[in-house]
Design a protein around this motif. Structure first.
Motif, PDB file in Angstrom:
ATOM      1  N   UNK A 158      -5.501-172.912  17.227  1.00  0.00           N
ATOM      2  CA  UNK A 158      -4.219-173.566  17.474  1.00  0.00           C
ATOM      3  C   UNK A 158      -3.114-172.903  16.660  1.00  0.00           C
ATOM      4  N   UNK A 159      -1.993-172.607  17.305  1.00  0.00           N
ATOM      5  CA  UNK A 159      -0.873-171.982  16.602  1.00  0.00           C
ATOM      6  C   UNK A 159       0.139-173.000  16.112  1.00  0.00           C
ATOM      7  N   UNK A 160       0.371-174.015  16.931  1.00  0.00           N
ATOM      8  CA  UNK A 160       1.429-174.976  16.590  1.00  0.00           C
ATOM      9  C   UNK A 160       0.984-176.392  16.884  1.00  0.00           C
ATOM     10  N   UNK A 161       1.465-177.292  16.045  1.00  0.00           N
ATOM     11  CA  UNK A 161       1.245-178.713  16.309  1.00  0.00           C
ATOM     12  C   UNK A 161       2.623-179.374  16.347  1.00  0.00           C
ATOM     13  N   UNK A 162       2.982-179.833  17.525  1.00  0.00           N
ATOM     14  CA  UNK A 162       4.290-180.469  17.707  1.00  0.00           C
ATOM     15  C   UNK A 162       4.101-181.986  17.689  1.00  0.00           C
ATOM     16  N   UNK A 163       4.728-182.623  16.717  1.00  0.00           N
ATOM     17  CA  UNK A 163       4.598-184.080  16.605  1.00  0.00           C
ATOM     18  C   UNK A 163       5.844-184.734  17.172  1.00  0.00           C
ATOM     19  N   UNK A 164       5.655-185.751  17.995  1.00  0.00           N
ATOM     20  CA  UNK A 164       6.795-186.403  18.644  1.00  0.00           C
ATOM     21  C   UNK A 164       7.045-187.759  17.992  1.00  0.00           C
ATOM     22  N   UNK A 165       8.281-187.941  17.531  1.00  0.00           N
ATOM     23  CA  UNK A 165       8.731-189.224  16.984  1.00  0.00           C
ATOM     24  C   UNK A 165       9.842-189.742  17.869  1.00  0.00           C
ATOM     25  N   UNK A 167      -0.521-177.987  20.248  1.00  0.00           N
ATOM     26  CA  UNK A 167      -1.004-179.355  20.453  1.00  0.00           C
ATOM     27  C   UNK A 167       0.201-180.276  20.340  1.00  0.00           C
ATOM     28  N   UNK A 168       0.308-181.243  21.247  1.00  0.00           N
ATOM     29  CA  UNK A 168       1.389-182.229  21.167  1.00  0.00           C
ATOM     30  C   UNK A 168       0.777-183.605  20.898  1.00  0.00           C
ATOM     31  N   UNK A 169       1.285-184.255  19.849  1.00  0.00           N
ATOM     32  CA  UNK A 169       0.758-185.577  19.485  1.00  0.00           C
ATOM     33  C   UNK A 169       1.896-186.559  19.230  1.00  0.00           C
ATOM     34  N   UNK A 170       1.547-187.838  19.221  1.00  0.00           N
ATOM     35  CA  UNK A 170       2.519-188.888  18.899  1.00  0.00           C
ATOM     36  C   UNK A 170       2.437-189.240  17.426  1.00  0.00           C
ATOM     37  N   UNK A 171       3.599-189.494  16.795  1.00  0.00           N
ATOM     38  CA  UNK A 171       3.635-189.710  15.357  1.00  0.00           C
ATOM     39  C   UNK A 171       3.643-191.165  14.924  1.00  0.00           C
TER      40      UNK A 171
END
Ligand code: IMP
Ligand code: MG
Length: 336
Positions: free
Chosen positions: A213-220, A8-12
Motif C-alpha cells: 500500500x502506498x497511501x491511506x486516505x482517511x475521510x472525515x 486505501x480509503x477509510x472512514x475516520x
C-alpha cells in the motif's frame, strides 16, 4: 502527489463521512483501474452518478468510471438479492469480480439481526444480518460465494487479481466501509459493527499485504455523526443539531446524532490507520460560502483556519475538501 498506485480509503469517525463521494471522485479524476471493496452491506455509500443519487451497499463506488474493474474481496459478506439489484442498476456485470471465499448473508441472518433484542434493540444495528452472518462464518458453517450458482459468472481470485494489478503499476483503490470507531477492535465496543474497519482490515479482507500500500486516505466529515446506540463525545442536543443544519437521515432511515469535529478522535484514527492524507467532507455545511469556491484561496478565513487547525492536530495534509453534494464539488489540493 497525483498518481496513486495503491490507496486505501477509510472512514475516520462512525461512518457516513462521505467515502462514496470521495472514491467516485478519485475513480473519475485519477482514472482508477481497479476498485476493490472490503466490508459488508453497511448503511450505504452514496454516489451521485449521471445526476442520480445511488445508495450502494455492495458495488464498489469506483463503478462510476466505466473502465474501472470492480472486485469484492474474500472478507466481504454478500447479500445476494441486494447485490443482484445493484449489478442491474449500475450495469457492471462485465467488469465485476467476486472472490469465491466471500461469505453469504442468508435470509435467516437478516431475520436474526432484525429480531434480536440485543443487536437491533441495544446496539441498533442496520438489520442487514452482518453480525449473525459473521458468527456463522466463525463457526465455519457459512455458505461461500463458490457455493452459489448465481455468482459463478463473477468468481475470480480477487487477491491474485489485485496484487497483479499493483505489481503492474495499475492504479488501485481499496474501499473500506463504515468508520474506525465502529471497528470491532478499535471502536466503542459493544456499540460497533461485526468486523474491524481499519485500513489493515481492509487490506486483509482483500488479500493485500501491508507493504503493497502506498497511501491511506482517511475521510472525515467536518462534524461528527453517529447512527445507532453508543457513546458520542460532546453530542449536541437535537435542537442544536437542527439549528446548525447538521440533522441527517441515514441510509436506514434513522436520524443521525451529531457532535462538533473531534480532534482527539481524528488523531487516533490517523494513527491506527497509518493515514498519509485526509479528506474533509461537507465543509459547506459549516461554511456555506465555500460552496462557490473554485479553489482553497477563495475560502473565507474562518474556513481556512478550521482546515489548518485540523492539519495541525492530525499532522497529515488535507488533500481533498468536499464543498457540496455534487460529485465534482471537491477542492483538490493535491497538486499544491
Ligand atoms: P451493523 O453493522 O449493522 O451490525 O451495526 C452496528 C453499528 O454500526 C450500528 O450502530 C449501526 O448503526 C452502525 N453502522 C453500520 N453500518 C454503518 C454505516 O455504513 N454507516 C454508519 N453507521 C453504520
Ligand atoms: Mg453511509
Amino acid at each position: 502527489m497525483k498518481s496513486l498506485p495503491c490507496t486505501v480509503v477509510v472512514g475516520g469517525f462512525w461512518g457516513d463521512e462521505g467515502k462514496g463521494k470521495i472514491i467516485s471522485y478519485l475513480a473519475l479524476k485519477d482514472e482508477i483501474d481497479i476498485c476493490a471493496r472490503a466490508g459488508s452491506v453497511n448503511a450505504a455509500h452514496t454516489v451521485i452518478h449521471e445526476g442520480k443519487v445511488m445508495k450502494l451497499h455492495m458495488i464498489p463506488s469506483g463503478f462510476v468510471n466505466s473502465n474501472c474493474r470492480l472486485f469484492l474481496g474474500a472478507g466481504v459478506n454478500i447479500h445476494i438479492p441486494q447485490l443482484m439489484k445493484e449489478i442491474k442498476e449500475t450495469k457492471v456485470e462485465n467488469r465485476l469480480g467476486i472472490d469465491p471465499q466471500c461469505s453469504i448473508i442468508e435470509e435467516k441472518h437478516s431475520i436474526q439481526d432484525k429480531t434480536s433484542a440485543h443487536l437491533k434493540g441495544v446496539i441498533g444495528t442496520t438489520g442487514w444480518g452482518v453480525g449473525p452472518a459473521i458468527e456463522e462464518r466463525v463457526r465455519r458453517t457459512a455458505k461461500l460465494a463458490k457455493d452459489i450458482p448465481e455468482l459463478k459468472p463473477y468468481l475470480t481470485d480477487v487477491a491474485m487479481e489485485v496484487n497483479k494489478a499493483i505489481d503492474e503499476g495499475k492504479k488501485v483503490l481499496l474501499e473500506g466501509t463504515q468508520g474506525l470507531y465502529l471497528s470491532l477492535y478499535h471502536g466503542t465496543y459493544p456499540y460497533v459493527t461485526g468486523r474491524d474497519t481499519s485500513a489493515s482490515a481492509v487490506c486483509s479482507e482483500i488479500g493485500v499485504g501491508p507493504k503493497k500500500v502506498d497511501k491511506v486516505l482517511i475521510v472525515f466529515k467536518a462534524y461528527v455523526t453517529r447512527v445507532g446506540a453508543g457513546p458520542l463525545p460532546n453530542e449536541l442536543p437535537r435542537e442544536e443539531v437542527i439549528k446548525r443544519g447538521w440533522l441527517e437521515i441515514s441510509g436506514t432511515g434513522r436520524e443521525r446524532r451529531a457532535a462538533p469535529f473531534n480532534y482527539e478522535l481524528a488523531k487516533r484514527a490517523v494513527m491506527i490507520n497509518s493515514a498519509t492524507e485526509a479528506a474533509v467532507t461537507k465543509l459547506d455545511v459549516i461554511f456555506p460560502e465555500c460552496r462557490n469556491a473554485k479553489n482553497y484561496e477563495e475560502f473565507p478565513d474562518e474556513a481556512k483556519k478550521f482546515i489548518e487547525k485540523i492539519e495541525d492536530e492530525i499532522k497529515i495534509p488535507i488533500t481533498l475538501i468536499g464543498v457540496g453534494p455534487g460529485p465534482l464539488q471537491i477542492i483538490d489540493r493535491r497538486s499544491i
